[in-house]
Design a protein around this motif. Structure first.
Motif, PDB file in Angstrom:
ATOM      1  N   ASP A 197     -21.240 127.138 -40.725  1.00 41.14           N
ATOM      2  CA  ASP A 197     -19.887 127.259 -40.176  1.00 41.14           C
ATOM      3  C   ASP A 197     -18.877 126.543 -41.065  1.00 41.14           C
ATOM      4  N   ALA A 198     -19.146 125.291 -41.388  1.00 44.95           N
ATOM      5  CA  ALA A 198     -18.184 124.463 -42.118  1.00 44.95           C
ATOM      6  C   ALA A 198     -17.927 124.970 -43.537  1.00 44.95           C
ATOM      7  N   LEU A 199     -18.971 125.368 -44.228  1.00 48.49           N
ATOM      8  CA  LEU A 199     -18.818 125.772 -45.630  1.00 48.49           C
ATOM      9  C   LEU A 199     -18.281 127.178 -45.779  1.00 48.49           C
ATOM     10  N   MET A 200     -18.344 127.964 -44.728  1.00 50.01           N
ATOM     11  CA  MET A 200     -17.789 129.316 -44.794  1.00 50.01           C
ATOM     12  C   MET A 200     -16.392 129.339 -44.178  1.00 50.01           C
ATOM     13  N   ALA A 201     -15.837 128.148 -43.914  1.00 47.82           N
ATOM     14  CA  ALA A 201     -14.467 127.996 -43.405  1.00 47.82           C
ATOM     15  C   ALA A 201     -14.224 128.801 -42.143  1.00 47.82           C
ATOM     16  N   ARG A 202     -15.160 128.771 -41.210  1.00 45.49           N
ATOM     17  CA  ARG A 202     -15.012 129.465 -39.922  1.00 45.49           C
ATOM     18  C   ARG A 202     -14.160 128.627 -39.019  1.00 45.49           C
ATOM     19  N   GLY A 206     -28.590 121.992 -22.326  1.00 47.51           N
ATOM     20  CA  GLY A 206     -29.114 120.716 -21.853  1.00 47.51           C
ATOM     21  C   GLY A 206     -28.247 119.571 -22.335  1.00 47.51           C
ATOM     22  N   GLN A 207     -28.891 118.499 -22.738  1.00 47.70           N
ATOM     23  CA  GLN A 207     -28.193 117.280 -23.117  1.00 47.70           C
ATOM     24  C   GLN A 207     -27.640 117.346 -24.537  1.00 47.70           C
ATOM     25  N   LEU A 208     -26.632 116.520 -24.808  1.00 49.26           N
ATOM     26  CA  LEU A 208     -26.071 116.369 -26.143  1.00 49.26           C
ATOM     27  C   LEU A 208     -27.106 115.664 -27.017  1.00 49.26           C
ATOM     28  N   MET A 209     -27.449 116.293 -28.134  1.00 48.38           N
ATOM     29  CA  MET A 209     -28.432 115.709 -29.050  1.00 48.38           C
ATOM     30  C   MET A 209     -27.760 114.970 -30.203  1.00 48.38           C
ATOM     31  N   ALA A 210     -26.614 115.481 -30.635  1.00 45.99           N
ATOM     32  CA  ALA A 210     -25.884 114.859 -31.738  1.00 45.99           C
ATOM     33  C   ALA A 210     -24.462 115.400 -31.763  1.00 45.99           C
ATOM     34  N   LEU A 211     -23.594 114.645 -32.383  1.00 48.60           N
ATOM     35  CA  LEU A 211     -22.208 115.043 -32.575  1.00 48.60           C
ATOM     36  C   LEU A 211     -21.914 114.864 -34.062  1.00 48.60           C
ATOM     37  N   ALA A 212     -21.355 115.894 -34.695  1.00 48.27           N
ATOM     38  CA  ALA A 212     -21.070 115.836 -36.124  1.00 48.27           C
ATOM     39  C   ALA A 212     -19.582 115.987 -36.359  1.00 48.27           C
ATOM     40  N   GLU A 213     -19.108 115.350 -37.428  1.00 46.97           N
ATOM     41  CA  GLU A 213     -17.716 115.503 -37.814  1.00 46.97           C
ATOM     42  C   GLU A 213     -17.636 115.810 -39.300  1.00 46.97           C
ATOM     43  N   GLN A 214     -16.765 116.763 -39.630  1.00 45.25           N
ATOM     44  CA  GLN A 214     -16.503 117.134 -41.013  1.00 45.25           C
ATOM     45  C   GLN A 214     -15.028 116.906 -41.277  1.00 45.25           C
ATOM     46  N   THR A 236     -10.128 120.082 -34.154  1.00 48.81           N
ATOM     47  CA  THR A 236      -9.096 119.078 -33.958  1.00 48.81           C
ATOM     48  C   THR A 236      -8.193 119.086 -35.196  1.00 48.81           C
ATOM     49  N   MET A 237      -7.166 118.260 -35.219  1.00 53.87           N
ATOM     50  CA  MET A 237      -6.195 118.269 -36.318  1.00 53.87           C
ATOM     51  C   MET A 237      -6.797 117.892 -37.666  1.00 53.87           C
ATOM     52  N   MET A 238      -7.587 116.847 -37.730  1.00 50.63           N
ATOM     53  CA  MET A 238      -8.051 116.340 -39.028  1.00 50.63           C
ATOM     54  C   MET A 238      -9.533 116.548 -39.297  1.00 50.63           C
ATOM     55  N   VAL A 239     -10.304 116.869 -38.282  1.00 43.46           N
ATOM     56  CA  VAL A 239     -11.746 117.051 -38.484  1.00 43.46           C
ATOM     57  C   VAL A 239     -12.238 118.260 -37.693  1.00 43.46           C
ATOM     58  N   ASN A 240     -13.323 118.838 -38.181  1.00 43.79           N
ATOM     59  CA  ASN A 240     -14.061 119.815 -37.394  1.00 43.79           C
ATOM     60  C   ASN A 240     -15.154 119.027 -36.685  1.00 43.79           C
ATOM     61  N   ARG A 241     -15.273 119.188 -35.397  1.00 42.56           N
ATOM     62  CA  ARG A 241     -16.268 118.458 -34.610  1.00 42.56           C
ATOM     63  C   ARG A 241     -17.293 119.453 -34.081  1.00 42.56           C
ATOM     64  N   TYR A 242     -18.542 119.100 -34.210  1.00 43.71           N
ATOM     65  CA  TYR A 242     -19.637 119.958 -33.767  1.00 43.71           C
ATOM     66  C   TYR A 242     -20.510 119.199 -32.786  1.00 43.71           C
ATOM     67  N   GLU A 243     -20.816 119.844 -31.678  1.00 44.49           N
ATOM     68  CA  GLU A 243     -21.761 119.288 -30.710  1.00 44.49           C
ATOM     69  C   GLU A 243     -23.079 120.033 -30.871  1.00 44.49           C
ATOM     70  N   ILE A 244     -24.161 119.272 -30.967  1.00 42.61           N
ATOM     71  CA  ILE A 244     -25.501 119.847 -31.033  1.00 42.61           C
ATOM     72  C   ILE A 244     -26.115 119.595 -29.658  1.00 42.61           C
ATOM     73  N   ILE A 245     -26.430 120.683 -28.961  1.00 44.73           N
ATOM     74  CA  ILE A 245     -26.854 120.595 -27.564  1.00 44.73           C
ATOM     75  C   ILE A 245     -28.257 121.178 -27.418  1.00 44.73           C
ATOM     76  N   ALA A 246     -29.112 120.468 -26.713  1.00 38.51           N
ATOM     77  CA  ALA A 246     -30.480 120.944 -26.481  1.00 38.51           C
ATOM     78  C   ALA A 246     -30.462 122.204 -25.627  1.00 38.51           C
ATOM     79  N   ALA A 247     -31.438 123.061 -25.848  1.00 38.19           N
ATOM     80  CA  ALA A 247     -31.630 124.233 -24.991  1.00 38.19           C
ATOM     81  C   ALA A 247     -32.701 123.886 -23.965  1.00 38.19           C
ATOM     82  N   ASN A 248     -32.396 124.081 -22.699  1.00 36.00           N
ATOM     83  CA  ASN A 248     -33.391 123.892 -21.645  1.00 36.00           C
ATOM     84  C   ASN A 248     -34.410 125.028 -21.704  1.00 36.00           C
ATOM     85  N   PRO A 249     -35.567 124.869 -21.079  1.00 36.29           N
ATOM     86  CA  PRO A 249     -36.586 125.932 -21.092  1.00 36.29           C
ATOM     87  C   PRO A 249     -36.079 127.284 -20.576  1.00 36.29           C
TER      88      PRO A 249
END
Length: 189
Positions: free
Chosen positions: A184-189, A35-43, A17-30
Motif C-alpha cells: 500500500d505505502a510504496l504504491m502510493a495508495r 479480532g484484536q489489534l496486533m500492531a500499529l504502523a506509521e509511515q 492523517t495529515m503527516m503520516v499514513n497509519r496502518y492497523e494490523i488486526i487479527a482474524a478470528n476463526p
C-alpha cells in the motif's frame, strides 16, 4: 519448519492523517471477523529513506518490528524487515523493470524466497491510470517452485482494507505484515 510468529490470516486497515499514513494490523478470528489489534504502523510521508515502525499498541509504547530501505530514493530499493531488537528476519524489494506492467515484489526469509505480483493485468493498468478508490486488487506471492506463500487482497471500499492470507507456515507474521503495508505505502495508495 514453522515460523517463530506464524499467523494464518490477518487484516490491514489504513487510516490517513495529515503527516503520516497509519496502518492497523488486526487479527482474524476463526470465523473471519476482526479480532484484536496486533500492531500499529506509521509511515512518514515524503521521507528520503523509507522506514516504517510497527508498535504493539495505539499508544506506541513499544516498537515490535519494522522495515527500512537500504538506500535513499532507489527504484529497485531493498527493504530489511527487523524484529524489535533490530535483528533481520526478512527482506523484500520491488522489481522496477517487472513492475512496469504489473507491480512485482521479491521476498525472502528464513527457509523461503519468492515473488509476488498483481494477479490481474487489467486491474494493474486501471490502477495506474485511474484513481478509483474502491478498486480491488490482489497480490499473490509464490515460492520458487510456484507454491503459494501468502496473498494480500484489497477489499472494495473507500478506505484501504486488506485481507492477508498466509498458507505457508514458514512465513513469519512480521514479514507478511511488513510486505502487506509496503504494498500500500510504496504504491502510493
Amino acid at each position: 519448519m514453522t515460523a517463530e510468529m506464524y499467523v494464518p490470516q490477518f487484516f490491514v486497515k489504513q487510516k490517513v492523517t495529515m503527516m503520516v499514513n497509519r496502518y492497523e494490523i488486526i487479527a482474524a478470528n476463526p470465523d473471519g471477523s476482526e479480532g484484536q489489534l496486533m500492531a500499529l504502523a506509521e509511515q512518514k510521508r515524503f521521507a528520503f529513506k523509507e522506514q516504517v515502525t510497527f508498535f504493539s499498541d495505539a499508544a506506541k509504547t513499544r516498537p515490535v518490528f519494522g522495515f527500512k530501505a537500504r538506500k535513499k530514493i532507489d527504484l529497485n530499493a531493498g527493504y530489511d524487515v527487523t524484529d524489535e531488537n533490530g535483528q533481520p528476519i526478512g527482506f523484500f524489494r520491488k522489481d522496477f523493470k517487472a513492475s512496469l506492467f504489473r507491480s512485482t515484489f521479491h521476498v525472502e526469509g528464513p527457509g523461503f524466497a519468492g515473488t509476488g505480483q498483481e494477479r490481474s493485468g487489467l486491474v494493474a493498468v486501471l490502477r495506474r491510470f485511474t484513481d478509483v478508490p474502491f478498486l480491488r486488487f490482489h497480490f499473490d506471492f509464490t515460492d520458487t517452485d510456484g507454491a503459494p506463500l501468502f496473498a494480500s487482497e484489497r477489499k472494495a471500499s473507500l478506505r484501504d482494507k486488506y485481507t492477508v492470507t498466509v498458507p505457508d507456515q514458514r512465513i513469519d507474521f512480521r514479514v507478511a505484515a511488513a510486505v502487506a503495508v509496503a504494498l500500500d505505502a510504496l504504491m502510493a495508495r
